[in-house]
Design a protein around this motif. Structure first.
Motif, PDB file in Angstrom:
ATOM      1  N   TYR A  14      84.570  -6.302   0.626  1.00 45.93           N
ATOM      2  CA  TYR A  14      84.269  -7.464   1.358  1.00 45.93           C
ATOM      3  C   TYR A  14      82.654  -7.638   0.790  1.00 45.93           C
ATOM      4  CZ  TYR A  14      82.910 -11.298   4.698  1.00 45.93           C
ATOM      5  OH  TYR A  14      82.573 -12.225   5.075  1.00 45.93           O
ATOM      6  N   ILE A  15      82.602  -8.911   0.181  1.00 47.77           N
ATOM      7  CA  ILE A  15      81.314  -9.275  -0.499  1.00 47.77           C
ATOM      8  C   ILE A  15      80.535 -10.080   0.514  1.00 47.77           C
ATOM      9  CG2 ILE A  15      80.164 -10.134  -2.487  1.00 47.77           C
ATOM     10  CD1 ILE A  15      82.985 -10.206  -3.575  1.00 47.77           C
ATOM     11  N   GLU A  16      79.607  -9.365   1.089  1.00 48.11           N
ATOM     12  CA  GLU A  16      78.830 -10.166   1.898  1.00 48.11           C
ATOM     13  C   GLU A  16      77.351 -10.889   1.438  1.00 48.11           C
ATOM     14  OE1 GLU A  16      77.888  -8.120   5.692  1.00 48.11           O
ATOM     15  OE2 GLU A  16      76.267  -9.583   6.309  1.00 48.11           O
ATOM     16  N   GLU A  31      77.138 -10.395 -13.579  1.00 48.37           N
ATOM     17  CA  GLU A  31      77.129  -8.817 -13.485  1.00 48.37           C
ATOM     18  C   GLU A  31      78.773  -8.488 -13.278  1.00 48.37           C
ATOM     19  OE1 GLU A  31      75.288  -6.592 -14.467  1.00 48.37           O
ATOM     20  OE2 GLU A  31      73.633  -7.876 -14.750  1.00 48.37           O
ATOM     21  N   CYS A  32      79.491  -9.539 -12.439  1.00 53.67           N
ATOM     22  CA  CYS A  32      81.050  -9.093 -12.199  1.00 53.67           C
ATOM     23  C   CYS A  32      81.877  -9.135 -13.226  1.00 53.67           C
ATOM     24  CB  CYS A  32      81.178  -9.450 -10.944  1.00 53.67           C
ATOM     25  SG  CYS A  32      82.826  -9.088 -10.207  1.00 53.67           S
ATOM     26  N   SER A  33      82.216  -8.099 -13.916  1.00 52.48           N
ATOM     27  CA  SER A  33      83.100  -8.135 -14.919  1.00 52.48           C
ATOM     28  C   SER A  33      84.574  -8.461 -14.157  1.00 52.48           C
ATOM     29  CB  SER A  33      83.381  -6.978 -15.827  1.00 52.48           C
ATOM     30  OG  SER A  33      83.300  -5.921 -15.169  1.00 52.48           O
ATOM     31  N   TYR A  34      84.773  -8.600 -12.967  1.00 49.44           N
ATOM     32  CA  TYR A  34      86.016  -8.934 -12.334  1.00 49.44           C
ATOM     33  C   TYR A  34      86.069 -10.264 -11.763  1.00 49.44           C
ATOM     34  CZ  TYR A  34      87.134  -3.835 -12.742  1.00 49.44           C
ATOM     35  OH  TYR A  34      87.435  -2.800 -13.410  1.00 49.44           O
ATOM     36  N   GLU A  35      85.097 -11.051 -12.012  1.00 51.77           N
ATOM     37  CA  GLU A  35      85.130 -12.302 -11.884  1.00 51.77           C
ATOM     38  C   GLU A  35      85.048 -12.734 -10.211  1.00 51.77           C
ATOM     39  OE1 GLU A  35      87.937 -13.849 -14.295  1.00 51.77           O
ATOM     40  OE2 GLU A  35      86.326 -14.049 -15.971  1.00 51.77           O
ATOM     41  N   ALA A  36      84.675 -11.738  -9.497  1.00 51.20           N
ATOM     42  CA  ALA A  36      84.694 -11.831  -8.014  1.00 51.20           C
ATOM     43  C   ALA A  36      83.819 -12.790  -7.326  1.00 51.20           C
ATOM     44  CB  ALA A  36      84.571 -10.426  -7.105  1.00 51.20           C
ATOM     45  N   HIS A  37      82.584 -13.056  -8.162  1.00 49.78           N
ATOM     46  CA  HIS A  37      81.497 -13.864  -7.842  1.00 49.78           C
ATOM     47  C   HIS A  37      82.138 -15.339  -8.741  1.00 49.78           C
ATOM     48  CE1 HIS A  37      78.907 -11.532  -5.490  1.00 49.78           C
ATOM     49  NE2 HIS A  37      79.142 -10.431  -6.397  1.00 49.78           N
ATOM     50  N   ILE A  38      81.958 -16.445  -7.834  1.00 50.07           N
ATOM     51  CA  ILE A  38      82.317 -17.449  -8.612  1.00 50.07           C
ATOM     52  C   ILE A  38      81.289 -18.733  -8.371  1.00 50.07           C
ATOM     53  CG2 ILE A  38      84.123 -19.304  -8.995  1.00 50.07           C
ATOM     54  CD1 ILE A  38      85.770 -16.997  -7.207  1.00 50.07           C
ATOM     55  N   LYS A  52      89.283  -9.655  -5.563  1.00 52.20           N
ATOM     56  CA  LYS A  52      89.057  -9.034  -6.893  1.00 52.20           C
ATOM     57  C   LYS A  52      87.883  -7.894  -7.145  1.00 52.20           C
ATOM     58  CE  LYS A  52      90.421 -12.987  -9.639  1.00 52.20           C
ATOM     59  NZ  LYS A  52      89.987 -14.489 -10.232  1.00 52.20           N
ATOM     60  N   CYS A  53      87.335  -7.795  -5.901  1.00 47.22           N
ATOM     61  CA  CYS A  53      86.063  -6.848  -5.878  1.00 47.22           C
ATOM     62  C   CYS A  53      86.904  -5.236  -6.052  1.00 47.22           C
ATOM     63  CB  CYS A  53      85.221  -7.037  -4.643  1.00 47.22           C
ATOM     64  SG  CYS A  53      84.020  -5.973  -4.756  1.00 47.22           S
ATOM     65  N   VAL A  54      86.392  -4.549  -6.767  1.00 49.92           N
ATOM     66  CA  VAL A  54      86.694  -3.260  -6.815  1.00 49.92           C
ATOM     67  C   VAL A  54      85.702  -2.110  -6.299  1.00 49.92           C
ATOM     68  CG1 VAL A  54      87.867  -3.535  -8.876  1.00 49.92           C
ATOM     69  CG2 VAL A  54      85.649  -2.816  -9.142  1.00 49.92           C
ATOM     70  N   GLY A  55      84.784  -2.776  -5.759  1.00 46.15           N
ATOM     71  CA  GLY A  55      83.670  -1.951  -4.889  1.00 46.15           C
ATOM     72  C   GLY A  55      82.755  -1.087  -5.857  1.00 46.15           C
ATOM     73  N   CYS A  56      82.347  -1.644  -7.208  1.00 49.27           N
ATOM     74  CA  CYS A  56      81.750  -0.918  -8.144  1.00 49.27           C
ATOM     75  C   CYS A  56      79.910  -0.973  -7.731  1.00 49.27           C
ATOM     76  CB  CYS A  56      81.813  -1.342  -9.500  1.00 49.27           C
ATOM     77  SG  CYS A  56      81.206  -2.843  -9.778  1.00 49.27           S
ATOM     78  N   HIS A  57      79.578  -1.950  -6.861  1.00 52.00           N
ATOM     79  CA  HIS A  57      78.319  -2.188  -6.302  1.00 52.00           C
ATOM     80  C   HIS A  57      77.518  -2.526  -7.539  1.00 52.00           C
ATOM     81  CE1 HIS A  57      79.086  -0.465  -2.313  1.00 52.00           C
ATOM     82  NE2 HIS A  57      79.862   0.045  -2.783  1.00 52.00           N
ATOM     83  N   ARG A  58      77.975  -3.084  -8.556  1.00 55.37           N
ATOM     84  CA  ARG A  58      77.094  -3.459  -9.566  1.00 55.37           C
ATOM     85  C   ARG A  58      76.231  -4.771  -9.257  1.00 55.37           C
ATOM     86  NH1 ARG A  58      75.188  -2.074 -14.740  1.00 55.37           N
ATOM     87  NH2 ARG A  58      73.942  -3.867 -15.706  1.00 55.37           N
ATOM     88  N   CYS A  59      76.795  -5.763  -8.656  1.00 55.33           N
ATOM     89  CA  CYS A  59      76.438  -7.002  -8.488  1.00 55.33           C
ATOM     90  C   CYS A  59      75.149  -6.626  -7.265  1.00 55.33           C
ATOM     91  CB  CYS A  59      77.171  -7.958  -7.669  1.00 55.33           C
ATOM     92  SG  CYS A  59      78.253  -7.474  -6.309  1.00 55.33           S
ATOM     93  N   GLU A  60      75.171  -5.919  -6.259  1.00 56.86           N
ATOM     94  CA  GLU A  60      74.755  -5.465  -5.256  1.00 56.86           C
ATOM     95  C   GLU A  60      73.446  -4.756  -5.535  1.00 56.86           C
ATOM     96  OE1 GLU A  60      76.536  -3.212  -1.805  1.00 56.86           O
ATOM     97  OE2 GLU A  60      74.907  -1.906  -2.360  1.00 56.86           O
ATOM     98  N   ILE A  69      75.574  -7.207  -0.030  1.00 63.89           N
ATOM     99  CA  ILE A  69      76.241  -6.053   0.409  1.00 63.89           C
ATOM    100  C   ILE A  69      77.784  -5.712   0.101  1.00 63.89           C
ATOM    101  CG2 ILE A  69      76.421  -4.618   2.577  1.00 63.89           C
ATOM    102  CD1 ILE A  69      74.107  -6.209   3.681  1.00 63.89           C
ATOM    103  N   ILE A  70      78.015  -4.862  -0.355  1.00 64.59           N
ATOM    104  CA  ILE A  70      79.697  -4.661  -0.717  1.00 64.59           C
ATOM    105  C   ILE A  70      80.064  -3.506   0.329  1.00 64.59           C
ATOM    106  CG2 ILE A  70      81.357  -4.001  -2.420  1.00 64.59           C
ATOM    107  CD1 ILE A  70      79.736  -6.371  -3.111  1.00 64.59           C
ATOM    108  N   LYS A  71      81.246  -3.969   1.208  1.00 59.68           N
ATOM    109  CA  LYS A  71      81.526  -3.111   2.128  1.00 59.68           C
ATOM    110  C   LYS A  71      82.863  -3.251   2.128  1.00 59.68           C
ATOM    111  CE  LYS A  71      79.207  -6.011   5.722  1.00 59.68           C
ATOM    112  NZ  LYS A  71      79.078  -6.112   7.175  1.00 59.68           N
TER     113      LYS A  71
HETATM  114  S1  SF4 Z   1      80.880  -4.679  -6.427  1.00 59.36           S
HETATM  115 FE1  SF4 Z   1      81.704  -4.842  -8.436  1.00 59.36          FE
HETATM  116  S2  SF4 Z   1      83.605  -5.696  -8.507  1.00 59.36           S
HETATM  117 FE2  SF4 Z   1      82.711  -6.040  -6.543  1.00 59.36          FE
HETATM  118  S3  SF4 Z   1      81.762  -8.214  -6.636  1.00 59.36           S
HETATM  119 FE3  SF4 Z   1      80.177  -6.834  -7.297  1.00 59.36          FE
HETATM  120  S4  SF4 Z   1      80.193  -6.566  -9.401  1.00 59.36           S
HETATM  121 FE4  SF4 Z   1      82.140  -7.467  -8.813  1.00 59.36          FE
END
Ligand code: SF4
Ligand code: SF4
Lengths: 507, 247
Positions: A14-16, A31-38, A52-60, A69-71
């Motif tokens: 969940y992308i908060e 930053e998100c290569s999975y295009e979860a942020h639009i 689409k979020c894989v929980g990589c925490h890059r955006c955070e 916050i990615i949870k």
């Molecule tokens: S945690 Fe990773 S996959 Fe999820 S939205 Fe952020 S950058 Fe994209």
């Protein structure tokens, strides 16, 4: 009507977005290569696709105002001890797509981790610990076969060895970098590993993807790999390093080959692997010239002969049920080192069922192999290199006390360069620039940064190992090898202790 | 003057050592007599040299080699041309199992039959296209996992007239390259998904070129070889495992 895709309904993460902090800079989008942020350009606002979020925490990590916050997705299924969300969601994926479940890294199931049930010894009163800052502490390790006995002669009042020793590889610490192919990880990570290996006096391993032209200069710190696909394998490559590792198997996927999907075979990769751009790189499950120990001996000596006996030949196998007997055969086939990769060994891509269910824990495998080779009187003819789930320097110390000569670390080195264990390396979109060869993503991890982080990690570990050795009152790693007296079990059964050859704490 | 060597008393390692030493001195032609199961001859040798062998070389003749042209008057054991890079092996006899495994360049011409698992995982890259021509028949798994290059199976000079031209599982997992077969093959002998196709004009030109050189090597009549029609086996997809996974 399109068939509904169950797996898209229930996102893992969940992308908060904290709107009071978000300045709509759109950094998350790039930053998100999975295009979860639009970015919704009409409404001038940001949207999220949680599925689409894989929980990589890059955006955070890179959000300038820390507005993300990615949870874990808070939406729950009704609790059920057997049918956990993991199994439910896997079934959804397969029902949607009808394929083999694919994943990355090492075994994610909570099998007993034996390292966590072994404690180390230290000196108290009766013998003094050694302070590594005051006295020399030797981590230097020689990889390769040692002679059965030494003959010494006196020439002009000086003593010297009668016969030349077979070639050995000298490493300054018993920690080597595990095979990770160029293709699975970026060239920058390879460059970082190679440089760190050189400066640390240890070795890194090319994996099976061939050797990039820019890395030949690190030859004295290189192990080249010969896997069943034989990609990028030619005379110059065989002669490039100090050892050639025949890869029979891998802990993350014992019994199957490898597969670099065509999407990942870019121009540069294609040059190194020597296959056309975009074609699948398949490594068959077996080497088709090896169907027996005798055949293995055939390949070991073909490689030795082709490199004029200047290179050591390692053989890497996954730790499976009969690992001790197999290792014995490998030593008799002439391998200078046996590499055992345990259940928890990592990978860039493996079927989930294989990663999580096949193979045995490395701790048991090390002990079983060491014991077997000693019993057969052939332990000196080889080195044991253990890998698969080595997380810290204490794991290294325990592995060596159980009988290994050295360890390989793979996942730990990647975590050192920023991996967050999102376990999606197989997509080739690693947002941290590690498991990717996308030129834009690669830039996120420059080789200098990779080098520095990896170097620091091993430097820290070697220091810790010296301190632990000192505390035990020994001043060389050699005296720790197979020294199970320095280990005690906590909460293991008699059988487990027998296999590990350790006593229980208190004994 | 070629260097002539009676290798019978030597271990394979010594033979290779002598060759390498003389290579350094500039010798470019070698004649090895009395070869009898010597393994790994010319393995890993990277030089444009000519080698003539009398006898029966052992395992992995010319493995990993880059450049040598080897002519064998006799049969060869398993693994000839294992992962070979460049050069040529001409065999005036039969060859064992796993010939040309993962070979990436150069040519292997065999007069007679070959064993099992021949030409597995051959691959081509840019101008490097490995070519393997078998004058006799082949066992199971010919061209398995083939990723590139050319295999030509003639079935002409065989000790086993009663057997089919190839065994089972021909081309299983093939995802590149082409296999030409003189005569016919049953679909049941082919790997899953594969089918025999008739040749087109460009195939014929290619084939003729390869076979011309083959015939010259063994003093054969090209017209005799071309008397019968060929079929070809090509991969049904370049991504056999493309749709295997669920993410
Ligand atoms: S945690 Fe990773 S996959 Fe999820 S939205 Fe952020 S950058 Fe994209
Ligand atoms: S390397 Fe990258 S893709 Fe793989 S687990 Fe780590 S962060 Fe994720």
């Amino acid at each position: 009507m399109a068939t509904p895709q169950w797996s898209k309904f229930f996102p893992d993460f969940y992308i908060e977005r904290l709107w009071d902090k978000c300045i709509k800079c759109r950094r998350c989008v790039s930053e998100c290569s999975y295009e979860a942020h639009i970015w919704d350009s009409k409404k001038k606002t940001l949207l999220e696709d949680h599925s689409k979020c894989v929980g990589c925490h890059r955006c955070e990590a890179f959000c300038p105002t820390k507005a993300l916050i990615i949870k874990r997705h808070p939406s729950d299924f009704r609790e059920h001890a057997l049918w956990t969300p993991w199994f439910i969601k896997n079934i959804y994926k397969q029902a949607d797509q009808g394929g083999v479940l694919l994943t990355s890294t090492g075994c994610a199931l909570p099998y007993k981790n034996y390292f966590d049930h072994l404690v180390l010894d230290a000196c108290q009163v009766t013998n003094p610990p050694i302070d590594p800052l005051r006295e020399p502490m030797e981590l230097r390790t020689y990889i390769g076969p040692k002679p059965e006995s030494l003959e010494i002669e006196e020439v002009n009042g000086k003593f010297r060895l009668k016969k030349k020793l077979p070639p050995l590889i000298r490493v300054e610490a018993p920690i080597l970098f595990a095979a990770m192919s160029y293709g699975a990880i970026s060239l920058h990570v390879h460059q970082g590993l190679a440089r760190a290996a050189r400066d640390l006096g240890i070795l890194y391993n090319t994996g099976e993807g061939g050797l990039h032209a820019s890395l030949y200069e690190y030859g004295p710190n290189t192990i080249v790999q010969c896997a069943s696909g034989r990609f990028g394998l030619h005379v110059d490559y065989l002669n490039a390093g100090v050892a050639i590792e025949i890869k029979i198997g891998q802990g993350a996927k014992p019994g199957i080959g490898g597969h670099l999907p065509g999407e990942k075979v870019t121009e540069e990769i294609s040059k190194t692997r020597m296959i056309p751009v975009g074609s699948d790189a398949l490594s068959p499950a077996p080497h088709h010239d090896i169907y027996s120990i005798e055949d293995l001996r055939g390949l070991i000596f073909a490689l030795k002969e082709a490199t004029e006996y200047k290179k050591l030949v390692f053989v890497k196998i996954a730790a499976v049920h009969n690992v001790a007997a197999i290792a014995s055969g490998i030593v008799r086939a002439g391998a200078d080192a046996v590499v055992i990769d345990g259940l928890k060994g990592g990978t860039g891509a493996a079927p989930t069922m294989f990663r999580d269910n096949i193979g045995i824990p490395i701790e048991l495998a090390i002990s079983a192999v060491d014991k077997r080779l000693r019993a057969e009187g052939i332990r000196h003819r080889t080195s044991i290199i253990a890998s698969g789930g080595i997380r810290c320097s204490a794991d290294v110390v325990k592995a060596i006390a159980l009988g290994a000569d050295a360890v390989y670390i793979g996942t730990a080195a990647l975590i050192a360069v920023g991996c967050t264990m999102c376990q999606r390396c197989f997509t080739g979109k690693c947002p941290w620039g590690i498991a990717t060869n996308n030129p834009e993503l690669m830039k996120r991890l420059p080789p200098e940064v990779a080098y520095e982080k990896i170097y620091n990690l091993v430097k820290g570990w070697t220091h810790e190992i010296k301190e632990m050795l000192g505390a035990m009152g020994i001043n060389s790693i050699e005296s720790l090898k197979g020294n199970r007296d320095k280990l005690r079990a906590v909460g293991l059964t008699k059988e487990e202790m027998e296999i590990l050859e350790v006593k229980h704490a208190g004994e | 003057m070629p260097l002539e060597l009676e290798v019978f008393p030597f271990h394979y390692s010594q033979v290779n050592k002598i060759i390498r030493e003389n290579l350094k001195k500039g010798e470019r032609e070698f004649i090895l007599r009395g070869v009898n199961g010597h393994r790994y001859l010319l393995a890993g040798v990277s030089a444009d040299i000519k080698v003539t062998i009398y006898g029966t070389p052992g395992l992995d003749l010319g493995a990993f080699m880059r450049g040598p042209v080897i002519r064998v008057f006799g049969n060869v054991q398993d693994g000839a041309g294992n992962t070979m890079d460049e050069g040529k092996i001409v065999i005036h006899g039969m060859a064992g199992d796993v010939v040309g495994y993962a070979m990436r360049g150069g040519k292997i011409h065999i007069y007679g039959d070959v064993g099992y698992r021949v030409g597995i995982h051959m691959k081509a890259y840019m101008e490097k296209i490995p070519v393997l021509i078998i004058g006799g028949k082949a066992g199971d798994f010919l061209g398995e996992y083939m990723a590139g290059g050319v295999i030509i199976l003639l079935g002409m000079h065989t000790l086993y007239p009663e057997r089919p031209i190839a065994g089972l599982f021909l081309g299983t997992g093939m995802h590149g390259g082409v296999i030409y077969i003189r005569g016919k093959i049953k679909e049941s002998q082919l790997g899953l998904g594969l089918k025999p196709y008739p040749l087109d004009g460009s195939d014929e030109k290619l084939l003729e070129g390869y076979l011309k050189e083959y015939c010259e090597d063994f003093g054969l009549e090209l017209s005799e070889v071309l008397k019968e029609d060929f079929i070809k086996i090509i991969p049904y997809t370049h991504r056999p495992y493309g749709k295997l996974y669920a993410y």
